[in-house]
Design a protein around this motif. Sequence first.
Motif, mmCIF file in Angstrom:
data_model
loop_
_atom_site.group_PDB
_atom_site.id
_atom_site.type_symbol
_atom_site.label_atom_id
_atom_site.label_comp_id
_atom_site.label_asym_id
_atom_site.label_seq_id
_atom_site.Cartn_x
_atom_site.Cartn_y
_atom_site.Cartn_z
ATOM 1 N N UNK A 209 0.816 -1.210 0.000
ATOM 2 C CA UNK A 209 0.000 0.000 0.000
ATOM 3 C C UNK A 209 0.853 1.264 0.000
ATOM 4 N N UNK A 210 2.100 1.171 0.465
ATOM 5 C CA UNK A 210 2.997 2.322 0.385
ATOM 6 C C UNK A 210 3.280 2.652 -1.075
ATOM 7 N N UNK A 211 3.614 1.614 -1.865
ATOM 8 C CA UNK A 211 3.857 1.829 -3.292
ATOM 9 C C UNK A 211 2.606 2.345 -3.983
ATOM 10 N N UNK A 212 1.459 1.789 -3.609
ATOM 11 C CA UNK A 212 0.208 2.220 -4.223
ATOM 12 C C UNK A 212 -0.073 3.690 -3.923
ATOM 13 N N UNK A 213 0.137 4.098 -2.670
ATOM 14 C CA UNK A 213 -0.114 5.490 -2.286
ATOM 15 C C UNK A 213 0.790 6.434 -3.067
ATOM 16 N N UNK A 214 2.080 6.114 -3.166
ATOM 17 C CA UNK A 214 3.002 6.996 -3.885
ATOM 18 C C UNK A 214 2.717 7.021 -5.376
ATOM 19 N N UNK A 215 2.250 5.905 -5.906
ATOM 20 C CA UNK A 215 1.932 5.865 -7.337
ATOM 21 C C UNK A 215 0.705 6.727 -7.645
ATOM 22 N N UNK A 216 -0.358 6.560 -6.864
ATOM 23 C CA UNK A 216 -1.579 7.322 -7.115
ATOM 24 C C UNK A 216 -1.418 8.774 -6.669
ATOM 25 N N UNK A 217 -0.555 9.021 -5.669
ATOM 26 C CA UNK A 217 -0.345 10.378 -5.186
ATOM 27 C C UNK A 217 0.707 11.153 -5.946
ATOM 28 N N UNK A 218 1.260 10.552 -7.005
ATOM 29 C CA UNK A 218 2.315 11.222 -7.763
ATOM 30 C C UNK A 218 1.807 12.540 -8.343
#
Length: 503
Positions: A209-218
């Motif tokens: 979920x850390x990777x997901x957050x940074x990807x969508x929050x880019x």
Amino acid sequence: MFLTISTTGSPDRPATDLGFLLHKHPDKAQSFSTTCGRAHVFYPEADADRCTVALLLEVDTVALVKRGRGKGRGGAPDAALAQYVNDRPYAASSLLSVALGNVFSSALRGVCAARPAIPGLPRPLRVEVPALPARGGAALVHRLFEPLGWTVTADPVPLDTTFPEWGDSRYVRLVLESDTLTLAEALRHLYVLLPVLDDAKHYWVSPDDVDKLLRVGEGWLPGHPEHRLITSRYLTRRWSLTRQALERLELVRLAESDDSDVQEIDNAVAEETETEEKPTPLAVQRRDAVLAALREAGAARVLDLGCGQGQLVQALLRDPAYTEIVGLDVSMRALTIASRRLKLDRMGERQAARVKLLQGSLAYTDRRLKGYDAAVLSEVIEHVDLPRLPALEYAVFGAARPRTVVVTTPNVEYNVRWESLPAGHVRHGDHRFEWTRDEFRAWAAKVAERHGYTVEFRPVGPDDPEVGPPTQMAVFHTGTTGTGSTRTTGTTRAGTKKEAKAA
């Protein structure tokens, strides 16, 4: 759960482009299976002037419980009755966020094969969510969405209209409007902020979920004024994951900033100046001081220990005198950013042979670090817990043992000169300590004596006669005997030069 997205059209950009962006035809009602029920997509209105898409999510709460997903924040089981009697079928939450990601996945990524030019175009958007749980109230809704370019209407929903004296519930009716955002940006905001406002998730949060957050929050999360709250809530307050995400967000923010405009992570406090000439950032002054010390030492093979984003490695590559440059960092994310900064994938063969990026921890000895002319620890030691500092000392000075070691660290005495830094605060939240000049010199003298080095001290930045320089630097050289000695260059508290004895 129910959500609508509306847009208006113009003669050259019909509103029905929304169907192309979402990959859902306006003349069809479609149904999709999700992990929590069925999602239905349909268009209440669709013509050239105005188009509205609706997402209706039918949540199967009994199936959620049977599959083990009937869990509250962080995965803690709810009370037995609450598993079946709750607001999940009606109020927007992580269930709706997951449905958005599944049903509108191409739109979320900003992909439109049929018309590749339109995903990047801003358009008038209106988003409505009739029931949104908002832990923090309507004020928090405004704080989360308004910095992203939305005009926000968040009307609290009464607990019971028959009994107004009972007050408002924790739910709001949300309306978002914007003329400056793309549809992909709008969906990414909703994907992250819906579960953040609910402050809970229906599934167990994992490192993925850390990777997901940074990807969508880019592109929007690193600069959001509430990025810490968003990160903490999205990761259900799991501190280890939150800290990892915040560190990576900071690296992204700095990588996207020009060195001349911002200082590095540990010196990100702006200094006031009354002159019209823009002062040289402290990060640049520190890097120049390190390079000068390396040139004086005649180093050709250099280690940048804790290389971070690779600014020093990049500067070293510009000088052909350095034949081998190694950047080491514990964070793979930082090394990825450094690789992009250095353009390693496009670098010529001869240039690429001069540089290596390695993942590793300075808490352990590493055979790969032996035999180098010099090593640099620039703004590194203050990020290490004091009980673990001896392990770093031995790994660098005892095991790797380069001929020269350059160490820089903040001078805590100078913090009183930063007008925007609150009293008693360190310069960065990840600093485990910040030393006075005497403390730094005492530590450096003991290290030199223990490992057979001499050490000299140099100021970096303006050397204030009362509190010293903002950054202090120690340059260690291997001695000819087993006992180290120290000397100081620059001004002391009294404004004169002095010799400092080893502690």
